[in-house]
Write a protein that holds these residues in place. Sequence first.
Motif, PDB file in Angstrom:
ATOM      1  N   VAL A   8       0.829  -1.207   0.000  1.00  0.00           N
ATOM      2  CA  VAL A   8       0.000   0.000   0.000  1.00  0.00           C
ATOM      3  C   VAL A   8       0.861   1.255   0.000  1.00  0.00           C
TER       4      VAL A   8
ATOM      5  N   VAL B   7       2.013   2.954  -3.261  1.00  0.00           N
ATOM      6  CA  VAL B   7       0.845   3.362  -4.021  1.00  0.00           C
ATOM      7  C   VAL B   7       0.392   4.751  -3.608  1.00  0.00           C
TER       8      VAL B   7
ATOM      9  N   PHE C 194       1.778   7.807  -5.288  1.00  0.00           N
ATOM     10  CA  PHE C 194       1.360   8.138  -6.649  1.00  0.00           C
ATOM     11  C   PHE C 194      -0.105   8.546  -6.721  1.00  0.00           C
ATOM     12  N   LYS C 195      -0.703   8.621  -5.567  1.00  0.00           N
ATOM     13  CA  LYS C 195      -2.123   8.948  -5.542  1.00  0.00           C
ATOM     14  C   LYS C 195      -2.412  10.217  -6.352  1.00  0.00           C
ATOM     15  N   LYS C 196      -3.558  10.222  -6.972  1.00  0.00           N
ATOM     16  CA  LYS C 196      -4.021  11.397  -7.732  1.00  0.00           C
ATOM     17  C   LYS C 196      -3.183  11.671  -8.964  1.00  0.00           C
ATOM     18  N   GLU C 197      -2.509  10.656  -9.455  1.00  0.00           N
ATOM     19  CA  GLU C 197      -1.793  10.872 -10.704  1.00  0.00           C
ATOM     20  C   GLU C 197      -2.834  11.038 -11.809  1.00  0.00           C
ATOM     21  N   GLN C 198      -2.811  12.146 -12.486  1.00  0.00           N
ATOM     22  CA  GLN C 198      -3.835  12.396 -13.500  1.00  0.00           C
ATOM     23  C   GLN C 198      -3.297  12.093 -14.887  1.00  0.00           C
ATOM     24  N   ILE C 199      -4.052  11.348 -15.646  1.00  0.00           N
ATOM     25  CA  ILE C 199      -3.671  11.191 -17.032  1.00  0.00           C
ATOM     26  C   ILE C 199      -4.563  12.096 -17.864  1.00  0.00           C
ATOM     27  N   GLN C 200      -4.091  12.390 -19.073  1.00  0.00           N
ATOM     28  CA  GLN C 200      -4.915  13.211 -19.951  1.00  0.00           C
ATOM     29  C   GLN C 200      -5.931  12.307 -20.629  1.00  0.00           C
ATOM     30  N   HIS C 201      -7.204  12.640 -20.478  1.00  0.00           N
ATOM     31  CA  HIS C 201      -8.238  11.787 -21.047  1.00  0.00           C
ATOM     32  C   HIS C 201      -8.265  11.906 -22.559  1.00  0.00           C
ATOM     33  N   ALA C 202      -8.895  10.898 -23.159  1.00  0.00           N
ATOM     34  CA  ALA C 202      -8.924  10.844 -24.617  1.00  0.00           C
ATOM     35  C   ALA C 202      -9.623  12.058 -25.218  1.00  0.00           C
TER      36      ALA C 202
ATOM     37  N   ASP D  27      -9.857  15.041 -23.737  1.00  0.00           N
ATOM     38  CA  ASP D  27      -9.341  16.301 -23.194  1.00  0.00           C
ATOM     39  C   ASP D  27      -8.328  16.915 -24.148  1.00  0.00           C
TER      40      ASP D  27
ATOM     41  N   ASP E  57      -8.531   7.204  -8.912  1.00  0.00           N
ATOM     42  CA  ASP E  57      -8.122   8.104  -7.838  1.00  0.00           C
ATOM     43  C   ASP E  57      -6.821   7.610  -7.223  1.00  0.00           C
TER      44      ASP E  57
ATOM     45  N   ARG F  57      -2.606   1.306  -9.235  1.00  0.00           N
ATOM     46  CA  ARG F  57      -1.766   1.240 -10.423  1.00  0.00           C
ATOM     47  C   ARG F  57      -2.211   0.129 -11.356  1.00  0.00           C
TER      48      ARG F  57
ATOM     49  N   HIS G  43      -1.083   7.662 -21.463  1.00  0.00           N
ATOM     50  CA  HIS G  43      -2.265   8.038 -22.232  1.00  0.00           C
ATOM     51  C   HIS G  43      -2.801   6.804 -22.955  1.00  0.00           C
TER      52      HIS G  43
ATOM     53  N   SER H 110      -8.350   7.461 -30.205  1.00  0.00           N
ATOM     54  CA  SER H 110      -7.256   7.595 -29.255  1.00  0.00           C
ATOM     55  C   SER H 110      -6.714   6.219 -28.856  1.00  0.00           C
TER      56      SER H 110
END
Lengths: 288, 348, 275
Positions: free
Chosen positions: A5, A8, A11-19, A21, B55, B58, B70, C173
Motif C-alpha cells: 500500500v 501506491v 502516486f495517488k491522484k496521478e492524473q492522465i490526460q483523457h482521450a 481532453d 483516484d 496502479r 495516455h 485515441s
Amino acid sequence: MNALVQPVKQFKKEQIQHATDDPRWVRYTLISVSLSFILLFLFLPLGLVISKAFASGWQAYWDALSEPDAQAAIRLTVLAAFITVPLNTIFGLASAWAITRFEFPGKSLLTTLIDLPFSVSPVISGVIFVLLFGAQGWFGEWLIAHDIKVIFAVPGIVLATLFVTFPFVARELIPLMQEMGSEEEEAALSLGASGWTTFIKVSLPNIKWALLYGVLLCNARAMGEFGAVSVVSGHIRGITNTLPLHVETSYNEYNSVAAFAGASILAGLAIVTLVLKSFLEWKQGRRL
Amino acid sequence: MSILIENISKHFGQFAALDHINLEIPDGELVALLGPSGCGKTTLLRIIAGLESADEGRIFLSGEDKTGHHVSRRGIGFVFQHYALFRHMTVFDNVAFGLRVKDKKERPSETDIAKKVHNLLELVQLDWLHDRFPDQLSGGQRQRIALARALAVEPSVLLLDEPFGALDASVRKDLRQWLRNLHKELHVTSIFVTHDQEEAMEVASQVVVLNKGHIEQQGAPADIYDHPANAFVSKFIGQTNVLNLNEDNVIWLKTAGIAVDDSKGNVAHIRPHDIDVKKADADSDSPVTLKDWQHLGSLIRVELYRPQDNGSGTYLFAEMPNERFKLLQLNRGDRVALHIKHAHWFNS
Amino acid sequence: MRQSNIMPGFGQTLGFTLFYLALVVLIPLSTLIFMSFKLSLSAYIDIITNTRVLAAFRVSFGAALIAAAIASFFGFIIAWVLVRYPFSGKKLVDAFIDLPFALPTAVAGIVMATIFQPSGFLGKLLIDGFGVQVAYRPLGIVVALIFISIPFVVRTVEPVLKEFDSAMEEAASSLGATRLQVFNKIILPNIFPSVLTGFALAFARGVGEYGSVIFIAGNQPYVSEIVPLLIITKLEQYEYEAATAIALTMLLVSFLLLLVINLLNRWMRQRSGQL
C-alpha cells in the motif's frame, strides 16, 4: 500488505490526460480567443450604446427621448409591431396546423416558400413594395387617382414589416408540431371534443412556449427592422420615421445623444428579447 | 500479456465506484467482468484502458507500469459498447485507421496496410463489406468491424465493453461462440464487461464477479457456479432457492435429506437442479404440492409449494430434464416428496 | 391521408395560409420579375455590366465571403469552447451569442461605426498601432458583417458538436492517434458540413445586409458601395428599371450560391455516409 500500500499512496491522484481532453494550453488559448472575440464584438458595442446615450447626462438623454420626433418614432414602431405581430402569429398557427396535420401535394414547396423572406435582402423586401405601390409602380397611378398613400406612409411600413417578419412564428411551430405528432389531438377528438376545443385545450398548451418564442423573435425584428422600412418610409420626421430610422437620421445629423438614446431603447429591447429567449428555452428544455 | 490491477479506487463525488480493487489476469485468458449495472465494471475496464483515471492504484500490463500512460500509448484494443465506428469512413478505412496514424517510422506502406486490413476483414468474415459505411451495416456486422479495427494495431490486451449488449438475442448467441473461437485462435489476453451471467459463463475462461465496487469472486465459470463465495454470487450466478434457517425450515430440511449445521451459516441456497422431485407415496407425510411447471427447452421447471405452520407458505423451484418429468406423470396439485442433494450455506 | 378524415380545419387553415402567403410574399416578390420583363435583354445587360454596378457586386459578395470565412473560423472556436470547456460565465456568453440576431441592424451599424471610426475606441488604436483604418473602407464592411455572421455559425455548429459521439474520439485515441490526429481525422470531417452550413447562412445574410453596413462603409462608389445601397440610390433617382435589374440579379445570384452550397453540403454528407 502495508508494503504494497505504501508506494501506491505516493502516486495517488496521478492524473492522465483523457482521450477527449485537450492539452491545457490549447484549452486556455481557445477560451481566451473566444472570450476576447465576444468581449470585443458583443459586449463592447452594448457598453458603447449606454455610454454614448448618457454622454451628456440624464437630462439630455431624457430630453432626446421626449422630443416630439422621437416620441412619434416610438409610437410608429409600436404601431407597426402591433399590427404585424398578431397577423403573422395567426398565419404561423394556421400554416403550422395545415402543414403538420395534413398530407397534401406541394407541402414541401409550401414550407420552402414560407421561409423565402429570410433569404431576401431587407432592401429588396422594401423595393418590391415600391415597385408595387410607388408613384411609378404597378398600382401607382390608381393609388394617386384615389388619393391613397402607401409608400412613404404608414401602410408601406406595415407591409414591409409584414414581409420581413413573415416566417418567424411559422418556423418555430412547424418543426415542433411535426415532432409532436397528432396523437393527442386525435385522442381528444375521439373523446368527443370539437375541433376548436381540441386546439385550445390540447394543441395550444403543448406549443405555447414555442409560440411565445416565435412571437418574441417576430416582435424584435418588427421593431428593429431597418433596411426594408428605410426604403418605403421616405424618412419624414415625425410622420414616417420608425425608431431605427430616427436613430439613423439623428446619427447622420451628428446628434449623437439622440441617436444613441434611441439606440439604447432598441438595445434594451434586444436584451429583453435575449433574456426572455433564455427563459423560454429553459422552460421548454424542462418540459420536453 | 498479463494484467495486474493494484489497489484501484475511483470515486464519483461521494459514490465509490471502485473500492481498492486488486486483480491479476494471467496471459491469454478471456475474462468476463460480471456484475449488475452500476457495480463499477465498465469504470474498471475504462481505467485499464486509460480512458478514465483512477483516484489511486496502479495498472500494470505485462509487468510494466502503465498508470500514467495516455490511452494511445497503452497498446490496448478497445471495443466500445456502441462500437464507435467512424461514421465518415468506410469499413476499410475504419480498420486501417490505427495503422495509418502511426509515426512515419513505424507506419506500414499502404500495400501492407491493405493486405493486413483484408486479412482482418477475412478473419471477421466481412471482407465483402470493405467499401460500405458503418450506417449501412447491421449491429452484428458493426460489432465485428469494431473488433477487427481494435485488432489491427495488434494490441497486447483486448478490452470489450458490453460487446453483445446492443444486439438482438439471436445475433448475440452466434457472436458469443464466434468470439470464443476467435480468442482460441488469437490468444490475446481479453477482458469483456457484461451484466449477463449466462454470457459470462458461456464465453469466458475466467469470471470476475463485481458488486458495488468490490470483487466478490474470481475463478473459472464452473468453479464460481459450484462454489459461490457468498450469497451475492450464489444469487447472481444461476438461479437459487433461498431459505432462512428458522426452526421450521431446519426441521423440514432435515426431512428433505439436508443436515443443518449452524456453524456453516444461517441461510441455505439450493440450486433448482439439486432438488429431486418424485410423487409422494400414499403413506408419506410430505406437505409439498406441485403448483405448476414451465418448459425451458430441454428442462422443465416445476413450481413447488410448501405450506407452513403459521398459515403462510413458501415457493420452491426445482428443475429436471424433460424425460424425467414425463416419467413422473405429475399433475397440478399432486403431493410430492423432495430430496435435496446439496445446499450452499451463507451468513446473511 | 389518414388524418384528414378526423382532424378538422384543413380547408380553412390551408386556404388562409395560401391566401396570406400570396398576398404578403408571393405577389410582391413576383413584381420584381414582372417589372424586369419591361427591360430588353440588352438593356438589362447594360445595367448589370455598368462598372459601378459590377464594383458594388464585387464589394458585397467579396466582403460577405471574407466575413463569413472569418466568422466560420471564430464561430467554430466559440462553439467548441462553449460545448467542450467549462468556465464561469458560460451561460451568459452563450445567451449573448444571439445579440447580433436580436440587436436592430441600425444600432449595430452606428455602434460599429463609432467604435472603428478614426477617432473611435478601436479605430484610433488600429490607426495609431498598425496604420490600419477600418471605418469608411471596405474593411469596415467586413468587420460589420463578421458581427452579423457570428451567431449563424455558432448556432449551426453548436448542436452538431453537442451531439457528436465522443466515443469516436476515444476509439481513435485507443488506436494510437494523437490528439491532433483525432481532431483532423475524426472530429473535423464530422463537424465540417455544419460549419459549411453556418458559412452559407452567414454569407447569404451578409450579401443582403444593409443596416449594419452603411454607417461604417463610407459608401464610396466603386470602392465601398454595397449592392443594397446602390439599389436604394437607383430607386431614389427614380431609375426603377435599374433598381429592379440589380435587385433581381442579386436575388438570383444569392439563391444560386445557396443552392450550390447546399448541394456541396449534401455531397459531403453523402460521401461521409451520413445520408
